[in-house]
Design a protein around this motif. Structure first.
Motif, mmCIF file in Angstrom:
data_model
loop_
_atom_site.group_PDB
_atom_site.id
_atom_site.type_symbol
_atom_site.label_atom_id
_atom_site.label_comp_id
_atom_site.label_asym_id
_atom_site.label_seq_id
_atom_site.Cartn_x
_atom_site.Cartn_y
_atom_site.Cartn_z
ATOM 1 N N GLU A 148 45.474 39.577 51.501
ATOM 2 C CA GLU A 148 44.621 38.947 52.493
ATOM 3 C C GLU A 148 45.410 38.306 53.626
ATOM 4 O OE1 GLU A 148 42.502 36.200 50.077
ATOM 5 O OE2 GLU A 148 41.261 37.716 49.137
ATOM 6 N N ARG A 196 40.898 37.589 31.684
ATOM 7 C CA ARG A 196 39.960 38.613 32.130
ATOM 8 C C ARG A 196 39.634 39.566 30.996
ATOM 9 N NH1 ARG A 196 41.682 41.099 37.930
ATOM 10 N NH2 ARG A 196 41.214 39.199 39.037
ATOM 11 N N LEU A 242 48.349 35.071 32.543
ATOM 12 C CA LEU A 242 47.219 34.265 32.042
ATOM 13 C C LEU A 242 45.903 34.822 32.573
ATOM 14 C CD1 LEU A 242 46.055 31.796 30.608
ATOM 15 C CD2 LEU A 242 46.498 30.469 32.668
ATOM 16 N N ARG A 243 45.886 35.132 33.851
ATOM 17 C CA ARG A 243 44.668 35.670 34.446
ATOM 18 C C ARG A 243 44.276 36.979 33.778
ATOM 19 N NH1 ARG A 243 45.572 38.105 39.992
ATOM 20 N NH2 ARG A 243 46.206 39.728 38.569
ATOM 21 N N ARG A 283 46.292 39.521 46.839
ATOM 22 C CA ARG A 283 45.046 40.209 47.196
ATOM 23 C C ARG A 283 45.170 40.955 48.519
ATOM 24 N NH1 ARG A 283 42.365 35.372 45.654
ATOM 25 N NH2 ARG A 283 41.486 35.612 43.596
ATOM 26 N N ARG A 308 44.122 25.609 36.235
ATOM 27 C CA ARG A 308 45.110 26.485 35.599
ATOM 28 C C ARG A 308 46.097 25.668 34.769
ATOM 29 N NH1 ARG A 308 46.122 30.065 40.961
ATOM 30 N NH2 ARG A 308 44.598 31.717 40.565
ATOM 31 N N SER A 366 46.399 34.730 47.519
ATOM 32 C CA SER A 366 45.966 35.472 48.706
ATOM 33 C C SER A 366 46.928 36.602 49.016
ATOM 34 C CB SER A 366 45.872 34.535 49.906
ATOM 35 O OG SER A 366 45.019 33.465 49.615
ATOM 36 N N CYS A 395 37.509 32.792 40.747
ATOM 37 C CA CYS A 395 38.734 33.294 41.382
ATOM 38 C C CYS A 395 39.550 34.197 40.466
ATOM 39 C CB CYS A 395 39.603 32.117 41.848
ATOM 40 S SG CYS A 395 38.845 31.142 43.152
ATOM 41 N N ASP A 396 39.740 33.787 39.237
ATOM 42 C CA ASP A 396 40.614 34.569 38.362
ATOM 43 C C ASP A 396 39.887 35.696 37.649
ATOM 44 O OD1 ASP A 396 42.901 31.881 37.314
ATOM 45 O OD2 ASP A 396 42.806 33.150 39.093
ATOM 46 N N MET A 436 41.178 25.260 46.169
ATOM 47 C CA MET A 436 42.606 25.418 45.837
ATOM 48 C C MET A 436 43.064 24.305 44.911
ATOM 49 S SD MET A 436 43.900 26.561 49.640
ATOM 50 C CE MET A 436 45.635 26.596 49.257
ATOM 51 N N ASP A 441 37.620 37.541 40.774
ATOM 52 C CA ASP A 441 38.507 37.986 41.865
ATOM 53 C C ASP A 441 37.988 37.612 43.255
ATOM 54 O OD1 ASP A 441 40.433 41.045 42.303
ATOM 55 O OD2 ASP A 441 41.007 38.962 41.952
ATOM 56 N N LEU A 442 37.269 36.517 43.342
ATOM 57 C CA LEU A 442 36.848 36.073 44.667
ATOM 58 C C LEU A 442 38.040 35.417 45.366
ATOM 59 C CD1 LEU A 442 33.997 36.597 43.579
ATOM 60 C CD2 LEU A 442 33.283 34.458 44.632
ATOM 61 N N SER A 443 38.069 35.553 46.683
ATOM 62 C CA SER A 443 39.096 34.853 47.437
ATOM 63 C C SER A 443 38.741 33.366 47.472
ATOM 64 C CB SER A 443 39.160 35.400 48.864
ATOM 65 O OG SER A 443 37.951 35.096 49.537
ATOM 66 N N TYR A 444 39.684 32.548 47.947
ATOM 67 C CA TYR A 444 39.399 31.117 48.064
ATOM 68 C C TYR A 444 38.187 30.898 48.957
ATOM 69 C CZ TYR A 444 44.192 30.283 46.355
ATOM 70 O OH TYR A 444 45.355 30.252 45.625
ATOM 71 N N LEU A 484 44.384 24.587 31.642
ATOM 72 C CA LEU A 484 44.156 25.721 30.743
ATOM 73 C C LEU A 484 45.445 26.097 30.042
ATOM 74 C CD1 LEU A 484 42.045 27.712 29.753
ATOM 75 C CD2 LEU A 484 42.591 29.172 31.692
ATOM 76 N N VAL A 528 36.605 31.007 36.752
ATOM 77 C CA VAL A 528 35.753 32.182 36.570
ATOM 78 C C VAL A 528 35.605 32.943 37.889
ATOM 79 C CG1 VAL A 528 33.387 32.937 36.096
ATOM 80 C CG2 VAL A 528 34.493 31.307 34.582
#
Lengths: 308, 185
Positions: A25, A59, A54-55, A23, B164, A20, B135-136, B157, B139-142, B167, B133
């Motif tokens: 936020e 992506r 990693l992200r 971002r 993660r 967060s 969030c990372d 969360m 790019d959606l927020s929680y 993964l 998919v």
């Protein structure tokens, strides 16, 4: 000073809120607390660096992979469809034609009018390909069957002993130069009035079907295939293509949304050994002859080699 | 019964929708294709998503995250389809089968290919894939992910944290490997 005591915030909270924070936020005060913590905590800093790398890598992989690409005209078709929907205020026919269990023959006939598979058979191979596509769609993709599937051994006893070959061919996993082909399921099922032996496979996130069906009684069944090159059946229908090969009184069809050339290559890998096995179940051949004619086929019935 | 959408004479409505929403179609397709694993189904999902978006576009506030809004709708469409499939007599979830069939072989830490990264993501249990998919990758927020998946924010969360970790374990990576990859070493 313990790592988790850096600033007011502890490591767990900093970790939980890091996404967060990045971002933008969070409230200013909270952002400052996280920054303070990260400045003083090397392990949290390292964890966040690893997480972002990693992200970013994921992506990039997700954005680059061609397996997730739509067809080139998809956006244009969708745009057209939405414009009509907005203009008329009505729900439109879907972009991808709906596939109904018993009502696709006209569409398929149009799609398969360019079929190039030529044999002297009264049963149109177009009809076979139509049924194969239907079975792939309903059984492999949608799990929507009118009748329960039958285990292969039972189907071999009740309907067609050729299905027994599908218990072992293709093997559970086949490695090709492009990727692995993995067997997901083996059974016998029906589409329309046609029974198939059915192996559902997965290859690079594509679902494929390998289907075996006996040539119709009134058709000229092919015993020995003219060659070992599977034939493609005209243009794809609803994104699905069919390749087939005939032999031992059966037709083996491979259905997938793969591009034609790749489908054909995979069909050679998967279907040719199966033809060999079906033939060897009918006609005693020596293992050496089998290996020469049909690389990858199982030994089948073992008979004395002619040279022994 | 016909599903009515705001129509016809309102060309401003359409123009705004066309400008704001339709450019996301290809991205939505990639997402749909990841979950559905079949082109025709993915197209269906995207079209259904767009139809729902068109019907409710009057509720969308310009300037907010349109992609997140669309992804939420798409996720709902995907979930409804999955629920309908699981109600059929002949239950067969390719994802579950694949997850159980593919033996886990700890990878040798080396330069990671796109294929290996996505294959590792694919091997995660479905709920974990979804949060990664959304969030990372998207790019959606929680909060947005929680709405899309209709689960509590805390669950997002928690799943994300575990996803993660799994993964990274599956990729066999430490920071050094990823750092090496990103700097092209």
């Amino acid at each position: 000073m313990r790592a988790e005591d850096h600033g007011v915030m502890n490591c767990r909270d900093a970790c939980d809120m890091a996404d967060s924070f990045f971002r933008g936020e969070l409230l200013t005060e909270t952002s400052h607390e996280i920054l303070q913590h990260l400045a003083a905590c090397p392990s949290c800093r390292a964890e966040n660096v690893a997480r972002r790398q990693l992200r970013d890598s994921l992506r990039a992989a997700f954005d680059r992979t061609p397996d997730l690409e739509p067809e080139p005209d998809f956006a244009e078709r969708l745009h057209r469809q939405m414009r009509v929907a907005a203009a008329t205020g009505r729900r439109q026919v879907p972009v991808a034609p709906r596939w109904f269990v018993f009502a696709a023959s006209a569409l398929l006939a149009a799609g398969l009018s360019g079929a190039i598979f030529m044999t002297a058979s009264r049963t149109s191979v177009d009809a076979l390909a139509r049924d194969a596509i239907g079975d792939h769609w309903n059984c492999a993709l949608k799990n929507r069957r009118i009748r329960m599937p039958v285990p292969l051994e039972e189907a071999a006893q009740r309907f067609d002993r050729a299905y027994r070959a599908l218990l072992t061919i293709p093997p559970g996993e086949t490695v090709t130069s492009q990727g692995r082909v993995t067997v997901m399921d083996r059974h016998s099922c029906v589409f329309g009035t046609r029974r198939f032996g059915h192996v559902v496979l997965e290859y690079r996130q594509h679902v494929m079907s390998l289907l075996v069906t006996a040539d119709d009684a009134h058709s000229e069944g092919v015993l020995l295939p003219r060659d070992l090159v599977p034939q493609l059946h005209g243009a794809p229908v609803n994104g699905l293509s069919v390749a087939s090969i005939r032999g031992a009184g059966h037709t083996i069809l491979v259905v997938s949304d793969l591009e034609g050339r790749e489908l054909r290559q995979l069909s050679t890998t998967l279907a040719v050994p199966l033809v060999g096995q079906l033939l060897s179940d009918l006609i005693p051949v020596s293992p050496r002859a089998m290996a020469t004619l049909f690389p990858g086929a199982a030994p089948g019935r073992i008979v004395a080699d002619a040279d022994d | 019964m016909v599903n009515r959408v705001p129509s016809g004479g309102d060309s401003e409505y359409w123009t705004a929708f066309e400008a704001e929403v339709l450019p996301h179609a290809v991205r939505l397709f990639r997402l749909a294709m990841w979950f559905e694993r079949n082109r025709a189904d993915a197209e269906d999902v995207v079209q259904e998503t767009m139809m729902q978006a068109l019907r409710s576009f009057h509720r969308f506030r310009t300037g907010t995250n349109c992609r997140a809004w669309l992804v939420t709708i798409l996720q709902r469409v995907v979930s409804n389809r999955r629920r309908a499939r699981s109600r059929s007599l002949l239950v067969s979830d390719p994802d579950d089968r694949l997850a159980h069939m593919v033996a886990f072989v700890p990878p040798v830490p080396q330069q990671l290919t796109d294929e290996s990264m996505l294959a590792s993501l694919r091997r995660l249990p479905r709920p974990f894939q979804e949060v990664i998919v959304l969030c990372d990758l998207e790019d959606l927020s929680y909060k947005e992910a929680a709405e899309a998946l209709t689960i509590p924010l805390g669950t997002v969360m928690s799943r994300l944290h575990r996803a993660r970790a799994q993964l990274r374990a599956a990729l066999g990576t430490g920071e050094a490997v990823l750092a090496g990859q990103s700097t092209g070493e």
